[in-house]
Design a protein around this motif. Structure first.
Motif, short mmCIF file in Angstrom:
data_model
loop_
_atom_site.label_atom_id
_atom_site.label_comp_id
_atom_site.label_asym_id
_atom_site.label_seq_id
_atom_site.Cartn_x
_atom_site.Cartn_y
_atom_site.Cartn_z
N UNK A 240 12.30 -0.58 -40.52
CA UNK A 240 11.57 0.39 -39.72
C UNK A 240 11.95 1.83 -40.06
N UNK A 241 13.15 2.02 -40.60
CA UNK A 241 13.58 3.38 -40.97
C UNK A 241 12.79 3.87 -42.17
N UNK A 242 12.39 5.14 -42.12
CA UNK A 242 11.66 5.77 -43.22
C UNK A 242 12.51 6.91 -43.77
N UNK A 243 12.71 6.91 -45.09
CA UNK A 243 13.53 7.93 -45.75
C UNK A 243 12.73 8.57 -46.88
N UNK A 244 12.87 9.86 -47.01
CA UNK A 244 12.21 10.60 -48.10
C UNK A 244 13.24 11.53 -48.74
N UNK A 245 13.37 11.42 -50.06
CA UNK A 245 14.27 12.29 -50.82
C UNK A 245 13.44 13.26 -51.65
N UNK A 246 13.95 14.48 -51.82
CA UNK A 246 13.20 15.54 -52.47
C UNK A 246 13.92 16.01 -53.73
N UNK A 247 13.16 16.07 -54.80
CA UNK A 247 13.73 16.56 -56.05
C UNK A 247 14.06 18.04 -55.94
N UNK A 248 13.19 18.76 -55.26
CA UNK A 248 13.43 20.19 -55.02
C UNK A 248 13.73 20.38 -53.53
N UNK A 250 14.09 21.47 -49.68
CA UNK A 250 13.19 22.18 -48.79
C UNK A 250 13.89 23.39 -48.21
N UNK A 251 13.28 24.56 -48.41
CA UNK A 251 13.81 25.80 -47.84
C UNK A 251 12.81 26.46 -46.91
N UNK A 252 11.53 26.14 -47.07
CA UNK A 252 10.48 26.86 -46.35
C UNK A 252 9.84 25.96 -45.29
N UNK A 253 9.30 26.60 -44.25
CA UNK A 253 8.68 25.87 -43.14
C UNK A 253 7.41 25.17 -43.60
N UNK A 285 18.60 14.94 -41.20
CA UNK A 285 18.40 15.76 -42.40
C UNK A 285 19.73 15.91 -43.12
N UNK A 286 19.69 15.74 -44.44
CA UNK A 286 20.87 15.93 -45.29
C UNK A 286 20.56 17.04 -46.27
N UNK A 287 21.47 18.02 -46.38
CA UNK A 287 21.24 19.16 -47.25
C UNK A 287 21.86 18.94 -48.63
N UNK A 331 17.52 17.94 -48.76
CA UNK A 331 17.18 17.06 -49.87
C UNK A 331 16.81 15.66 -49.39
N UNK A 332 17.07 15.34 -48.12
CA UNK A 332 16.73 14.01 -47.62
C UNK A 332 16.39 14.10 -46.14
#
Length: 521
Positions: A240-248, A250-253, A285-287, A331-332
């Protein structure tokens, strides 16, 4: 029965007004109100003293308080500016859950023992929030979120096990909290003479389930001081948990807003596949620097895809704009369902998920935006109301106003019997109605036709034979209006493509003017 957990609720009064004033830089003591769809959704204490109230139209509010400061409704702003309040509470107590911007809930047990009791914990939290965030707040403690929220509005500490006794004398209107939409249930209970929560709670649950709308069972549990729903007695699937990781990172709203929409749809769809819905959502959120931020949102109603995305976006905006914002980009992102209920609790169409589940909500928001651009009367919806003719029965109501019939229960002598025409032309075309010898058909004041109609020609077209007719129904103009009476006649005409049924309207007298008022399909 499931006992409700003991909670502390911290409430910031009139938070939408406080947040709007802080964003606009207006004086904190000035009378102010927040408007959505030309209606007051929140107002300050000084505005209430001047006669402004929730649900009031803008022009009425400004007529009562000419110096009223007007703010637009902005849920994103309210949530973004509320993050410092939640962070201040989190510095003293663990397990902070944001119910909605303006209200946070905290489990009482551990924190109360550490600070020397529930009253001491409440005082510490009030001081911390006022010092760190600069806003006034009130605290209430009781068994269950509903009772604790009402206790916070009264700055009360309800003894353990005393929630039902605390709730019993309160007005049944307390069930209609913001976001719950129980106005119809409240009105129904009042018509039945159930004016307090105690009177409603005294009913047997089986009677409530069998005789009231579906949401009444949840409201009945709240009135009794129980948790909103019985616990879900089944093992939860592991995926049920959903995770998304970002190559770049996120800094902006705007980046966070785009990601929130996708995550919300994935999260909702995953729960729906298992027949579940979420009522407590943990956003993690993980930075890039390894920092981890966690916030839990508690919801009275199960989350839809859109409401999930809203909370993810609000939380990311709060983190990215706070004074103690992360030192690096996100980043996550991870969404964890902390509490779930059976999917039948979501009052949506069977099989609806993702985009379709929130179509009505998205449409509503779009219509409010149009009203903001063009004015409140630019968007209207029809309401079937009282009247004698089909066109008279349709009343246009500006979007956002109550769609309640105003005159449907009046007698309406001369009213057209069912069925009503399926089409009513905006400009009724003229008609020529003749009897068997070619004379114009007339109607007397007593409601009698001189001779039955034999042919009807519409808007200069060829005459068609009348196969059957009904009526007339004579309508006199209501006083003090003056003018000739009119008569309605239903006819079925012969046609090469199939018989056609029309509703005809004529003035009563020697020189009748016939028109086509409606068409039956």
């Amino acid at each position: 029965m499931s006992a409700a957990p003991r909670l502390l609720v911290l409430w910031c009064p009139d938070w939408p007004v406080v947040a709007a004033g802080a964003a606009a830089g207006t004086p904190p003591l000035a009378p102010a109100a927040v408007f959505s769809g030309n209606r007051v959704v929140a107002c300050s204490a000084s505005a209430r003293r001047a006669g402004v109230g929730r649900g009031m139209r803008r022009r009425d509010a400004q007529s009562r308080c000419p110096e009223l400061v007007v703010h637009p409704h902005d849920p994103d702003r309210d949530a973004r500016l509320f993050e410092p309040v939640a962070a201040a509470v989190e510095r003293l107590a663990v397990g902070v859950e944001v119910v909605r911007p303006g209200i946070v809930a905290v489990p009482v047990g551990g924190a109360a023992g550490y600070f020397g009791g529930e009253a001491a914990l409440a005082e510490q939290l009030i001081d911390e929030v006022e010092a760190a965030a600069g806003v006034e707040c009130q605290v209430g403690i009781a068994d269950g979120l509903f009772a604790a929220t009402l206790a916070a509005r009264r700055a009360a500490v309800v003894p353990a096990g005393g929630a039902a006794e605390f709730l019993a004398p309160l007005d049944v209107a307390e069930l209609n909290q913001p976001g719950d939409d129980r106005g119809e249930l409240v009105e129904l209970l009042r018509r039945l003479g159930l004016r307090t929560l105690g009177a409603f709670a005294a009913l047997a649950e089986r009677d409530v389930a069998g005789r009231f709308p579906r949401d009444a069972v949840v409201a009945h549990r709240l009135a009794r001081g129980l948790s909103e729903r019985p616990p879900l007695r089944r093992a939860l699937p592991p995926d049920l948990t959903v995770t998304e990781e970002f190559e770049h990172p996120l800094h902006r709203i705007d980046e966070a807003a785009f990601v929130a929409k996708t995550l919300g749809e994935r999260f909702f769809a995953g729960l729906a596949r298992h027949g579940l819905a979420c009522t407590r959502l943990a956003i993690v959120a993980v930075t890039e620097a390894g920092e981890e931020r966690v916030r839990v949102w508690r919801c009275a109603e199960p989350l839809t895809a859109r409401s999930t995305a809203d909370r993810v976006r609000w939380q990311c905006e709060g983190w990215l704009t706070a004074r103690d914002r992360p030192t690096a980009g996100i980043v996550r992102l991870r969404l964890d369902p902390e509490e779930v209920v059976g999917g039948q609790a979501l009052q949506l169409r069977l099989g609806s998920m993702g985009r379709d589940a929130d179509a009505a909500e998205r449409a509503g928001r779009a219509l409010v935006r149009i009203q903001g651009l063009l004015g409140p009367d630019a968007v209207v919806t029809p309401v079937l109301d009282g009247g004698r003719g089909p066109g008279e029965r349709v009343r246009l109501v500006p979007w956002g106003e109550p769609r309640v019939p105003a005159t449907a229960d009046r007698p309406w002598p001369g009213r057209l019997p069912a069925p009503s025409p399926s089409r009513v032309p905006p400009e009724p075309p003229p008609a020529v109605v003749l009897d068997a010898v070619g004379d114009v058909v007339r109607c007397t004041e007593r409601g009698e036709l001189g001779y039955p109609p034999a042919t009807v020609a519409v808007d200069g077209g060829p005459p068609r034979r009348v196969l059957g007719s009904a009526g007339p129904w004579v309508v006199h103009p209501p006083p003090p209006a003056k003018g000739p009476a009119s008569a309605r006649v239903q006819v079925v005409l012969e046609d090469v493509d199939g018989d056609v049924a029309l509703l005809l309207l004529a003035t009563v007298g020697e020189n009748p003017q016939w028109t086509v008022e409606g068409v039956y399909d």
